[in-house]
Write an enzyme that holds these catalytic residues in place. Sequence first.
Site, PDB file in Angstrom:
ATOM      1  N   ASP A   9       0.972  -1.489  -0.015  1.00 57.37           N
ATOM      2  CA  ASP A   9       0.054  -0.212  -0.004  1.00 57.37           C
ATOM      3  C   ASP A   9       0.841   0.890  -0.091  1.00 57.37           C
ATOM      4  OD1 ASP A   9      -2.614   0.612   1.266  1.00 57.37           O
ATOM      5  OD2 ASP A   9      -1.509   2.749   1.545  1.00 57.37           O
ATOM      6  N   ASP A 110      -3.894   2.101  -5.133  1.00 59.20           N
ATOM      7  CA  ASP A 110      -2.484   2.580  -4.522  1.00 59.20           C
ATOM      8  C   ASP A 110      -2.196   0.880  -3.903  1.00 59.20           C
ATOM      9  OD1 ASP A 110      -4.076   2.719  -2.372  1.00 59.20           O
ATOM     10  OD2 ASP A 110      -2.165   4.454  -0.606  1.00 59.20           O
ATOM     11  N   GLU A 111      -2.981   0.099  -4.098  1.00 63.30           N
ATOM     12  CA  GLU A 111      -2.826  -1.397  -3.309  1.00 63.30           C
ATOM     13  C   GLU A 111      -2.442  -2.320  -3.968  1.00 63.30           C
ATOM     14  OE1 GLU A 111      -5.478  -1.388  -0.209  1.00 63.30           O
ATOM     15  OE2 GLU A 111      -5.322   0.100  -0.375  1.00 63.30           O
TER      16      GLU A 111
END
Length: 363
Positions: A9, A110-111
């Site tokens: 993340d 974002d992961e």
Amino acid sequence: MERVIIHVDMDYFYAAIEEREDPSLKDKAVVVCMYSNRGEEGGAVSTSNYIAREAGIRSAMPCKQAKSLKPDAVFLPVRKELYENVSARVMDILRSHADSEENFENISIDEAFLEISQNCGRDFEKARYIGMRVKHDVLEHEKLTCSVGIGPNKLIAKMASSFRKPDGMTIVKPDEVRDFLNDMPVNRLWGIGKVTGEKLKKMSIETIGQLAACDTQELIAEFGKKRGTWLKKAASGIDESPVTERTATDQIGRMASLKEDTRNDDMIFALLDELADDVIKKAESRKVSFRTVIMTVIFSNFRMATKSRTFSHAVSGKDILHETAREIMLQFLHESNMDFRRIGIRVSNLQQDVGQKSLLEYF
Ligand code: DCP
Ligand code: MG
Ligand code: MG
């Protein structure tokens, strides 16, 4: 068989990108705002950097409130397209560390999850090394930090990545899962929202350890079969869900790494033909034609480039895809003298093929 899974993340993602783009922001509180059509007054906080978080600023908070908490913070509007481009490049770096293309799952901007069971030989010490490589590559190529969680399944990896943030790495080996979860508040279990959290509280279940010790039947009585069983399993650290790439439904694509970074035509075109064949097979099984061919290449320095061609009408079949892919690839080869690391081909603007029968019906 034991698995080893990494969850990555990115740290304060949108605000970190803004800091990177403008180094003068570095020591300031930065708040990225999603302004509504009512202008600056009506917006909500998308995210903020850690300096702003110290003042109590949180995602989804009204920007107005954030401003009152930290009047000297820098407020910036969301630049979604920029973040999406950065995300795509980060994902390519992350993907390159997974066991294979299919062992990668991008779950949000974002992961991502990466299965690395094979790459680390199911050894958590080697996994630690891969985790460090991931962080290093992201920092070196995108000047951004991320937090990494490593565990025997997605649930544990996901919870581990948020354990130490920012710029952290947390490894939870199979025999550490129980201790890791035991004293955590129950609402920290990934998948438990406000409603379930409150219901559990009413049942005097405060920690994940207490939830794991619950009688399954009791949980089923309260939450139904599916949810009840899931709660018991998750609290015990069990999660069998596989890491799988979610491909967009409106696109069909394949991407793969070359055996080594190279500019050798034979190697590149051999892989390209293989990928194109796979794409055609998938398109044919879905009975679709396409209007657009998109090619993505990742160079040895992880830079990514994309080119596409759109036809005036829907096309199908192996020959046209091979020909188009080769033409686009030649352009890439002409325009750069860098070695190629990965190549991808996808088709979009899909159109359902009209079968004989429905054609007759149509007329
Ligand atoms: N985001 C958003 N609105 C929210 C939550 C998040 O627009 N309510 C956006 C902005 C974030 C990005 O999604 O930068 C990623 O979300 P994260 O939850 O991962 O939060 P951050 O990356 O910003 O911070 P952290 O360091 O806690 O991961
Ligand atoms: Mg994040
Ligand atoms: Mg996130």
